[in-house]
Design an enzyme around this catalytic site. Structure first.
Site, PDB file in Angstrom:
ATOM      1  N   SER A 197      57.191  53.676  32.323  1.00 43.72           N
ATOM      2  CA  SER A 197      55.866  54.294  32.196  1.00 43.72           C
ATOM      3  C   SER A 197      55.889  55.815  32.105  1.00 43.72           C
ATOM      4  O   SER A 197      54.839  56.430  31.896  1.00 43.72           O
ATOM      5  CB  SER A 197      54.963  53.860  33.356  1.00 43.72           C
ATOM      6  OG  SER A 197      54.448  52.572  33.113  1.00 43.72           O
ATOM      7  N   LYS A 219      54.194  57.359  29.159  1.00 40.64           N
ATOM      8  CA  LYS A 219      52.779  57.734  29.126  1.00 40.64           C
ATOM      9  C   LYS A 219      52.580  59.253  29.235  1.00 40.64           C
ATOM     10  O   LYS A 219      51.512  59.759  28.875  1.00 40.64           O
ATOM     11  CB  LYS A 219      52.016  57.017  30.230  1.00 40.64           C
ATOM     12  CG  LYS A 219      52.000  55.488  30.082  1.00 40.64           C
ATOM     13  CD  LYS A 219      51.172  54.837  31.167  1.00 40.64           C
ATOM     14  CE  LYS A 219      51.106  53.325  31.006  1.00 40.64           C
ATOM     15  NZ  LYS A 219      52.262  52.627  31.580  1.00 40.64           N
ATOM     16  N   SER A 271      48.174  54.077  35.581  1.00 40.69           N
ATOM     17  CA  SER A 271      49.294  53.681  34.728  1.00 40.69           C
ATOM     18  C   SER A 271      48.946  52.453  33.891  1.00 40.69           C
ATOM     19  O   SER A 271      49.791  51.579  33.653  1.00 40.69           O
ATOM     20  CB  SER A 271      50.561  53.412  35.555  1.00 40.69           C
ATOM     21  OG  SER A 271      51.711  53.461  34.732  1.00 40.69           O
ATOM     22  N   LYS A 306      54.268  61.538  37.324  1.00 43.01           N
ATOM     23  CA  LYS A 306      54.185  60.147  36.875  1.00 43.01           C
ATOM     24  C   LYS A 306      55.361  59.329  37.388  1.00 43.01           C
ATOM     25  O   LYS A 306      56.480  59.814  37.483  1.00 43.01           O
ATOM     26  CB  LYS A 306      54.176  60.098  35.342  1.00 43.01           C
ATOM     27  CG  LYS A 306      53.826  58.744  34.750  1.00 43.01           C
ATOM     28  CD  LYS A 306      52.357  58.450  34.862  1.00 43.01           C
ATOM     29  CE  LYS A 306      52.041  57.015  34.446  1.00 43.01           C
ATOM     30  NZ  LYS A 306      52.533  55.996  35.397  1.00 43.01           N
TER      31      LYS A 306
END
Length: 375
Positions: free
Chosen positions: A63, A66, A123, A225
């Site tokens: 992720s 992202k 997320s 993140k």
């Protein structure tokens, strides 16, 4: 930073300097052992890497992808090609996307801002796909945007194939590249960056917490993140701002959520404890110049220049202006004329380019002849 606090400022054509009489011992231990596949921690302002292990090893981003998805959307908002108020229609593909979700509903129109927050804070893979389709029509075309911006940022070892970070054989990044992307996000989009520190977000009556646990345990951490897949392991990109210094850290391929949190905390603490950032702003100085209508030339640094030293070392450093050996007129404003060296015990620890801040016209022939003979 004003030079009233500087120990010594010398002007020379050769890098020589008197050593401080006061002896000081600086011990910078090696970086802590981190049980992860790769990591890096760097000074955001100077760009100096303070510690790393396998920083260029290609890894599955999960992720963390992202971060690039958001970077592209932010860019298009800045360019006027997208808006936070855009109504984004949720496709069946976005709705069906597996993994972490924002729980968007197929066929509904949702504001782009809501989807961005759902992707950044929750997320949400479904939010990421919906954003990609809205911007580029298809997720595949959106990945082209991602790779172009990655290339522009200098992320030499990254490739993106989707917007969510779900497993793909050809999708990879590195700790060094993720640090570049995180720093660019902080620098280029200060209006959006606070979303990365938001601890929770509610959509469709479902409240979800940010998976970055450092937001609760360290008040100086304000992003960025997390990511996890079986192939990638546990990833975390973070940034913290304390003691007039911002650090960016990346941990890839850790063994669990607690491990990536504690490992990130460890390398951030290491960086803040043993290093410091100094920033030079609006530095100017008059230096001698030959064969010119005036004896002195005004020189200085370009904008702000930051450098990283061992903590406490700057107070005991010497600052040396090292001029080009052939500094003589004519000189044009903007020409590079030398460097400002930050030296500790004779060793240069930072080098800052200096330019001419004014034109220097060449003196007449007769004046130059008199100068050569010393009159």
């Amino acid at each position: 930073m004003k030079f009233s606090s500087i120990t010594k400022l010398l002007i020379t054509s050769v890098a020589t300097v008197s050593i401080n009489a006061q002896a000081a011992i600086f011990i910078t231990p090696k970086s802590p052992d981190i049980n992860a596949a790769a990591y890096t921690v760097l000074d955001y302002n100077s760009g100096k890497t303070l510690a790393s292990s396998n920083p260029h090893e290609k890894r599955a981003p999960a992720s963390l992808t992202k971060l690039m998805t958001a970077y592209v959307v932010f860019q298009l908002i800045n360019d006027g090609r997208a808006s936070l108020d855009d109504e984004v229609r949720i496709s069946k593909k976005a709705w069906k996307t597996g993994g972490s979700k924002s729980f968007v509903e197929v066929g509904k129109n949702i504001k782009l801002e809501i989807l961005l927050k759902g992707m950044i804070i929750q997320s949400g893979n479904d939010s990421a796909v919906a954003l990609a389709e809205h911007i580029a029509g298809t997720e595949g075309t959106f990945a082209t945007y991602m790779n172009e911006y990655a290339r522009e940022l200098g992320m030499k070892n990254s490739r993106f194939e989707n917007a969510s970070g779900l497993p793909h054989a050809d999708q990879h990044t590195t700790a060094a590249d993720m640090a570049i992307l995180a720093a660019a996000t902080i620098r280029d989009f200060p209006q959006f960056y606070p979303w990365y520190s938001q601890k929770e977000f509610t959509y469709h009556g479902i409240k979800q917490r940010n998976r970055n646990r450092l937001l609760w345990s360290d008040h100086t951490v304000d992003g960025l993140k997390t990511g996890f897949t079986k192939k990638a392991g546990y990833n975390l990109v973070a940034s913290a701002n304390r003691v007039n210094m911002r650090l960016v850290s990346v941990v890839l391929g850790s063994t669990g959520t607690e491990a990536r949190t504690s490992q990130t905390q460890k390398i951030l603490d290491y960086g803040f404890r043993f290093f410091e950032t100094q920033t030079l702003k609006d530095f100017t100085k008059q230096v001698p110049i030959s064969s010119a209508t005036e004896d002195m030339l005004k020189v200085g640094s370009v904008g702000e220049a930051s450098f990283t030293l061992a903590r406490g070392q700057f107070k005991l450093s010497d600052q040396v202006i090292q001029l080009n050996s052939d500094l003589s007129a004519p000189i044009s404003k903007g020409d590079k004329i030398g460097n400002l060296l930050i030296q500790f015990e004779g060793k240069t620890t930072a080098k800052i380019p200096l330019i001419a801040l004014e034109d220097a016209e060449q003196a007449g022939f007769f004046s130059r002849m008199l100068e050569k003979v010393g009159l």
